[in-house]
Design an enzyme around this catalytic site. Structure first.
Site: not given
Ligand code: NI
Length: 391
Positions: A79, A137
């Protein structure tokens, strides 16, 4: 075999850079990594790997070597961040308000490179390599937990992950045995007072005054309640209230973060934050609503696996590349894989020639780190698959 890998990495250097730049041009937010996921899937399938969807936009691919050996997983996060990129790089983000300002574009390229090299050598090693491409994440609750729930770690004996790291010179491998990254909790506090005219404060309960006292009082948690030898951070990130200079507002909202490694320290910090908020508000006749969100678990590396990474780094890049560093207060949901199987997370330096830190609108990476990191991760997977891993 390591020399052969080194040559193969050199051969794919341009590809590594072009994959990374392609992801950089087309960043996507947590759990919205649709294009990213499609690009990686197509690539992995072109290598002849069996690919499954995992955790909405995530992927799990298995490379089967010769029978026997261990199963080693490598994880890359996918991401980008909700931030407008600045600068004039040729591969600048095409998606307004979104950019890969943490280096996850590089992580994906590196693990794709490993998959390409090892798939050409699959009749030369025993064991299995599992490639995990994980969504989200950056945003709690994160993709790792969901990946695990959906079976990402099934049969896995060991796992390795990396973060490209701007604070280290290019090619330096930053290692920490044991606790490496903190538990990042988030909180928001809304203080309700009683609004009124700025010229008649006696008729109001001023939430701006209460918020100011609260910010000061909270500073006593770290300095006076917590063992000075145990790391913890309490920081406010925003404070919002009011509309114009002559109105005392009804409410003020503050947000912040608590970073800790130790469960008892975390608990005590949260308790003190709650009590100080309640008591400070009570003193001035205001009320408070406190929302406290527990963040990712703290990331704790297996000491033996860190020794293994150190050994492989010395064999591939050279002993002088290893640097034992201090833990950092940032969070990382790789922590959840490490709760299930032995493994290690490492920082791979890419700071040469860069000027901006992670999460900055002008963030960029030194792409010379990509082939070196791919070399190390390939060697870790290969040597890890023949390692005896205690269960
Ligand atoms: Ni990172």
């Amino acid at each position: 075999m390591l020399d052969e890998i080194k040559n193969k990495v050199t051969e794919i250097t341009e590809e590594l850079v072009s994959w990374r730049r392609d992801f950089h041009r087309h960043p996507e937010l947590a759990f919205e990594e649709k294009r990213t996921s499609a690009v990686i899937r197509e690539f992995l399938e072109s290598l002849g790997l069996q690919v499954e969807t995992c955790a909405k936009t995530g992927l799990r691919a298995v490379l089967q070597g010769k029978p026997g050996g261990q199963t080693v997983a490598l994880r890359a996060d996918m991401d980008a961040l909700p931030l407008q990129e600045e600068g004039d790089k040729e591969y600048i983000s095409q998606n307004p308000g979104i950019t890969h300002a943490c280096g996850h574009d590089g992580h994906m390229a590196i693990i794709m490179g490993v998959a390409k090299i090892l798939s050409q050598m699959k009749d030369r090693f025993s064991g299995k390599i599992v490639f995990l491409f994980q969504p989200s994440e950056e945003r709690i609750p994160g993709g790792a937990k969901l990946m695990i729930e959906e079976g990402a770690l099934e049969g896995v004996d060991a796992i390795f992950g990396l973060h490209l790291w701007q604070n280290l010179a290019t090619g330096i491998v930053g290692l920490v045995k044991g606790p490496m990254m903190a538990q990042p909790d988030a909180f928001s506090i809304t203080i309700k007072g009683k609004g009124g005219h700025g010229s008649m404060p006696q008729q109001t309960v001023d939430p701006i005054l209460v918020a100011s006292q609260l910010v000061v009082n909270v500073q006593s948690i770290v300095s006076r309640s917590i063992d000075p030898l145990k790391p913890v951070v309490v920081s406010f990130g925003t404070i919002k209230g009011g509309t114009i200079y002559n109105i005392i507002p009804e409410k003020v909202t503050l947000t912040g973060t608590v970073r800790s490694f130790d469960a008892d320290v975390q608990k005590l910090t949260e308790q003190r934050l709650r009590k100080i908020t309640r008591k400070t508000c009570e003193t001035y006749g205001a009320t408070a609503e406190l929302k406290y969100d527990i963040g990712y678990a703290s990331l704790i590396n297996d000491a033996g696996m860190v020794d293994f990474v150190e050994q492989i780094t010395a064999k591939t890049l050279g002993k002088e590349r290893v640097k034992h560093i201090e833990p950092v207060m940032g969070g990382e949901d790789f922590a959840y894989y490490l709760k299930k199987v032995p493994g290690a997370f490492l920082f791979f330096g890419m700071g040469d020639g860069t000027q901006y830190p992670h999460h900055h609108p002008g963030f960029d990476i030194d792409e010379k780190a990509l082939p070196e990191a791919a070399y190390l991760m390939t060697a870790l997977a290969l040597e890890g698959s023949s390692l005896h891993i205690p269960h």
